[in-house]
Design a protein around this motif. Structure first.
Motif, short mmCIF file in Angstrom:
data_model
loop_
_atom_site.label_atom_id
_atom_site.label_comp_id
_atom_site.label_asym_id
_atom_site.label_seq_id
_atom_site.Cartn_x
_atom_site.Cartn_y
_atom_site.Cartn_z
N VAL A 51 0.83 -1.20 0.00
CA VAL A 51 0.00 0.00 0.00
C VAL A 51 0.87 1.25 0.00
O VAL A 51 0.44 2.32 -0.42
N VAL A 52 2.10 1.13 0.48
CA VAL A 52 2.99 2.29 0.58
C VAL A 52 3.75 2.48 -0.73
O VAL A 52 3.69 3.54 -1.35
N GLY A 67 8.53 -0.06 5.58
CA GLY A 67 8.26 -0.57 6.93
C GLY A 67 7.00 -1.38 7.00
O GLY A 67 6.95 -2.44 7.64
N LEU A 68 5.96 -0.89 6.32
CA LEU A 68 4.68 -1.58 6.38
C LEU A 68 4.77 -2.96 5.73
O LEU A 68 4.21 -3.94 6.23
N ASP A 127 6.40 -5.30 8.06
CA ASP A 127 5.45 -5.67 9.12
C ASP A 127 4.42 -6.67 8.61
O ASP A 127 4.06 -7.62 9.32
N LEU A 128 3.92 -6.44 7.41
CA LEU A 128 2.87 -7.32 6.89
C LEU A 128 3.41 -8.70 6.57
O LEU A 128 2.70 -9.69 6.74
N GLN A 184 3.38 -10.37 9.71
CA GLN A 184 2.03 -10.71 10.11
C GLN A 184 1.53 -11.94 9.36
O GLN A 184 0.85 -12.79 9.93
N ARG A 230 3.02 -14.85 11.01
CA ARG A 230 2.33 -15.15 12.27
C ARG A 230 1.01 -15.84 12.02
O ARG A 230 0.64 -16.79 12.71
N TYR A 246 -8.14 -11.26 5.69
CA TYR A 246 -7.61 -10.45 6.79
C TYR A 246 -7.03 -9.14 6.26
O TYR A 246 -7.30 -8.06 6.79
N VAL A 294 -7.60 -7.70 3.27
CA VAL A 294 -8.60 -6.87 2.61
C VAL A 294 -9.48 -6.16 3.64
O VAL A 294 -9.86 -5.00 3.45
N GLN A 295 -9.74 -6.84 4.75
CA GLN A 295 -10.58 -6.23 5.77
C GLN A 295 -9.93 -4.96 6.33
O GLN A 295 -10.62 -4.00 6.66
N ARG A 296 -8.60 -4.97 6.40
CA ARG A 296 -7.90 -3.84 7.00
C ARG A 296 -7.47 -2.80 5.98
O ARG A 296 -7.48 -1.61 6.27
N TYR A 297 -7.09 -3.26 4.77
CA TYR A 297 -6.52 -2.34 3.80
C TYR A 297 -7.34 -2.18 2.54
O TYR A 297 -7.00 -1.39 1.69
N GLY A 298 -8.40 -2.94 2.43
CA GLY A 298 -9.29 -2.76 1.30
C GLY A 298 -8.85 -3.55 0.07
O GLY A 298 -7.82 -4.21 0.07
N TYR A 336 -7.57 -2.61 -2.50
CA TYR A 336 -6.36 -2.12 -3.15
C TYR A 336 -5.18 -3.06 -2.91
O TYR A 336 -4.25 -3.11 -3.72
#
Lengths: 225, 174
Positions: free
Chosen positions: A77-78, A90-91, A94-95, A98, A101, A115, A117-121, A123
């Protein structure tokens, strides 16, 4: 004499130029449509149906490979023209962590994608889900192509045919072979062609014939001796 | 005339469509959680790692979440406006300290002022992922029912404050 486009034999077939233009429209429309179609990245299409690494004996290396594979199907997304696997933002880091995990928790790939799509849509997916909101994105290019074809055939086509059927300017003169004659002139030409030599004067005297020279010479194009 | 007008009309329609497209921001990512329930915010407090903070306490109230970090230049720029927001909106403004060092963040607040009701510490960015954070600063407006009503990515400007946030908060607060 100025050059002009010669119409087709019967006035119905479009000229070579118009045919080329129509073909060009079709090809370009096809290219635009294909280019705009939301092609998936290869990995997104090749989603395996095999159950993910949920067994306790799954090695970290296998999970790493799986993380990379899933991350390659998600957009960062960045850094928006890179996948989460490629991006070093960084994102993205992190992802990826995740995803690792979630895999360790035993989630499946489709759960992980949900998971994200629910947070970032939408895109974050390379291939947007087909929903009423994204229907325009999916089918728009083909709708535009169909529109272009319709315009080409219903507007450009008849216009080309009409141009072919238009009669020539009224200042056409006999003896100039690239001008189409009118009916009277055609009749006169036919009489000349089919009549025996003795009745040429009759052909000249008939209505529709151009005014004959006073000397009575039948063929005005013959040079005077 | 009618025949030649049709391609022209189609062209004008395409022109309008493309013109509207030019006014849109191609890098903007719409908030996925808009109008959804806000994710639970449970973490250690920035000021005291022994204390747990939770957004449960804010249920039934309109509140704001401001995601910031001491390394974030935009957060420094908007910080006075965050304080202004807390003052004029009269709603709790909660801070989420995103991927930051605890000491650095506390020093930053000591230097530049602390308008926050409380600040959650998110050193690994896990809470940020839950909230769909992809840039700092980010500010969320949450209504009484716990739904995210608005997200602003980037520093708060006076225009955003007076034109968007304050009217929204007032309308939500009733």
């Amino acid at each position: 004499m100025a050059e002009r486009l010669t119409p087709g034999a019967h006035g119905r077939t479009p000229t070579p130029l118009l045919r080329t233009l129509r073909l060009l429209c079709l090809v370009m429309g096809l290219l635009v449509g294909l280019g705009a179609w939301p092609w998936a990245s290869p990995d997104a299409v090749a989603q395996t149906a095999v159950a993910q690494t949920s067994t306790p004996s799954a090695t970290a290396a296998a999970r790493d490979a799986e993380t990379q594979r899933i991350a390659a199907t998600l957009r960062c997304v960045v850094c928006q023209n890179q996948s989460i696997a490629d991006s070093q933002s960084g994102l993205a880091i992190d992802l990826r962590g995740q995803i690792d995990r979630l895999l360790a928790q035993g989630r499946t790939e489709s759960e992980i994608r949900a998971y994200m799509v629910q947070r970032y849509g939408d895109y974050i997916l390379y291939q947007p889900t087909l929903r009423p909101a994204t229907a325009l994105l999916w089918f728009g290019p083909f709708a535009l192509l169909a529109l272009g074809l319709w315009v080409a055939w219903t507007v450009v086509g008849p216009a080309a045919r009409r141009a072919a059927d238009t009669p020539p300017p009224s200042d056409a003169r006999p003896g100039h072979s690239d001008m189409v004659a009118d009916d009277g002139q055609r009749q006169f030409a036919r009489r000349l062609l089919h009549a025996p030599a003795s009745s040429l004067e009759e052909a000249w005297a008939a209505p529709g014939a151009p005014s004959a020279p006073a000397s009575g010479r039948a063929l005005p194009s013959e040079p005077p001796p | 005339m009618k025949r030649t007008a049709l391609p022209l009309l189609l062209f004008l329609a395409l022109l309008v469509l493309l013109g509207v497209g030019l006014t849109r921001d191609p890098r903007a990512v719409p908030a996925a959680l808009l109008h959804q329930s806000a994710p639970p915010l449970q973490a250690a407090a920035l000021h005291d790692p022994q204390v747990a903070v939770t957004s449960q306490d804010l249920q039934g109230r309109v509140w704001l979440l401001n995601v910031w970090a001491s390394w974030c230049a935009g957060c420094r720029v908007e910080h006075p406006l965050v304080a202004e927001l807390a003052r004029s909106a009269k709603v709790p403004v909660v801070g989420l300290n995103y991927k930051d060092d605890r000491r650095a963040a506390r020093d930053w607040l000591a230097r530049h002022g602390d308008p926050y009701t409380w600040v959650a510490h998110d050193p690994q960015g896990l809470l940020g992922i839950d909230w769909g954070v992809h840039a700092t600063p980010t500010t969320y407006v949450i209504d009484r029912h716990g739904a995210i009503r608005h997200r602003h990515v980037g520093p708060i400007t006076p225009e955003v404050l007076n034109g968007t946030l304050l009217p929204l908060i007032r309308s939500l607060d009733g």
